[in-house]
Design a protein around this motif. Structure first.
Motif, short mmCIF file in Angstrom:
data_model
loop_
_atom_site.label_atom_id
_atom_site.label_comp_id
_atom_site.label_asym_id
_atom_site.label_seq_id
_atom_site.Cartn_x
_atom_site.Cartn_y
_atom_site.Cartn_z
N HIS A 165 0.83 -1.21 0.00
CA HIS A 165 0.00 0.00 0.00
C HIS A 165 0.86 1.25 0.00
CE1 HIS A 165 -2.01 -3.06 2.77
NE2 HIS A 165 -2.75 -3.08 1.67
N ASP B 293 2.16 4.29 1.66
CA ASP B 293 2.53 4.62 3.07
C ASP B 293 3.30 3.51 3.78
OD1 ASP B 293 0.83 2.92 4.64
OD2 ASP B 293 -0.62 4.49 5.02
N ASP B 294 3.18 2.24 3.35
CA ASP B 294 3.90 1.14 4.05
C ASP B 294 5.39 1.44 4.11
OD1 ASP B 294 1.54 -0.28 4.25
OD2 ASP B 294 1.96 -1.60 2.54
N HIS C 272 0.35 -7.31 3.60
CA HIS C 272 1.79 -7.18 3.82
C HIS C 272 2.45 -8.55 3.76
CE1 HIS C 272 0.91 -3.29 6.36
NE2 HIS C 272 0.52 -3.19 5.10
ZN LIG Z 1 -0.13 -1.36 4.44
#
Ligand SMILES: [Zn+2]
Length: 244
Positions: free
Chosen positions: A22, A24-25, A138
């Motif tokens: 995603h 921002d990860d 994740h």
């Molecule tokens: Zn994430």
């Protein structure tokens, strides 16, 4: 189940590909470390699997979220000096699996960018911490990226359509995992914390509700203390494995 002890870090890395589920990860887990790599002259690129249309805390209309979050990720990358940010299409946010389509797309990105080092999320769940790092997306991206590093990217008989597209096999030599159980390779990012905080704040749809500065200082201070760094230092932590 856990990782083995980290390997010594390779001294001659020229390119790094960061693969995350995603927008921002990469910034929550690794922005300070990546800023350091950029400072060293390493070329870093991001491959983001989704545009994060299932995330967010505000009342942004859902159809606007992918466009907004892509722009936020590009702005956050620019803060740490990363200008190559690619997004995959066709992989549903929240429902990622480490299947052949995702492995092929990540292997293609590896063959295209030819990184010495790949940085991704942990494929191992932290049972004591079932939110955040253990989000199923994740774990899936960590597993798919591991499979793409070995064997898919280096095996000319894996996904033969890639060879037909001119993407020659490529051996990634080192794999870094963020967010996994018992990470034992700490990177002191104290000198670069301002860029990490600015990168996280660039994800306004995700962090506007959060006191980013306190979050960073609390967590990264704890990681540094656990790694035996002097008081007042800040660190991000990883597991580093050789994949030659
Ligand atoms: Zn994430």
């Amino acid at each position: 189940m856990s990782f083995p002890a980290s390997a010594p870090v390779l001294p001659d890395v020229r390119r790094v590909l960061a693969v995350f589920a995603h927008p921002d990860d990469v910034d929550f887990g690794c922005a300070g470390t990546i800023a350091g790599w950029v400072d060293e002259g390493i070329e870093v690129a991001y491959l983001i699997v989704t545009r994060g249309n299932s995330g967010g805390f505000d009342d942004t209309p859902r159809e606007e979220m992918p466009v907004l979050r892509e722009a936020e990720q590009r702005a956050a990358a620019a803060v740490v000096g990363v200008h190559r940010v690619d997004f995959l299409d066709g992989h549903p946010d929240g429902l990622l699996t480490a299947g052949p389509e995702l492995r092929r797309d990540i292997a293609a990105a590896i063959r295209r960018f030819r990184p010495d080092r790949v940085l991704t999320s942990s494929p191992l769940r932290r049972w004591e911490h079932l939110t955040g790092p253990s989000h199923p997306d994740h774990l899936a991206v960590g597993e798919a990226t591991t499979c793409a590093v070995y064997p898919d990217a280096r095996n000319r008989f894996a996904f033969p359509e890639l060879l037909a597209e001119g993407l020659a096999p490529w051996v990634v030599r080192e794999l870094w995992y963020a967010g996994g159980p018992a990470p034992d390779h700490a990177v002191d990012i104290t000198a670069r914390v301002d860029r990490k905080i600015a990168a996280m704040r660039a994800h306004r749809s995700q962090t506007a509700h959060l006191d980013v500065e306190s979050w960073v200082h609390d967590l990264l201070g704890r990681i540094a203390a656990d790694a035996g760094l002097p008081a007042g230092r800040l660190a991000e932590a990883f597991t580093v494995l050789r994949t030659e």
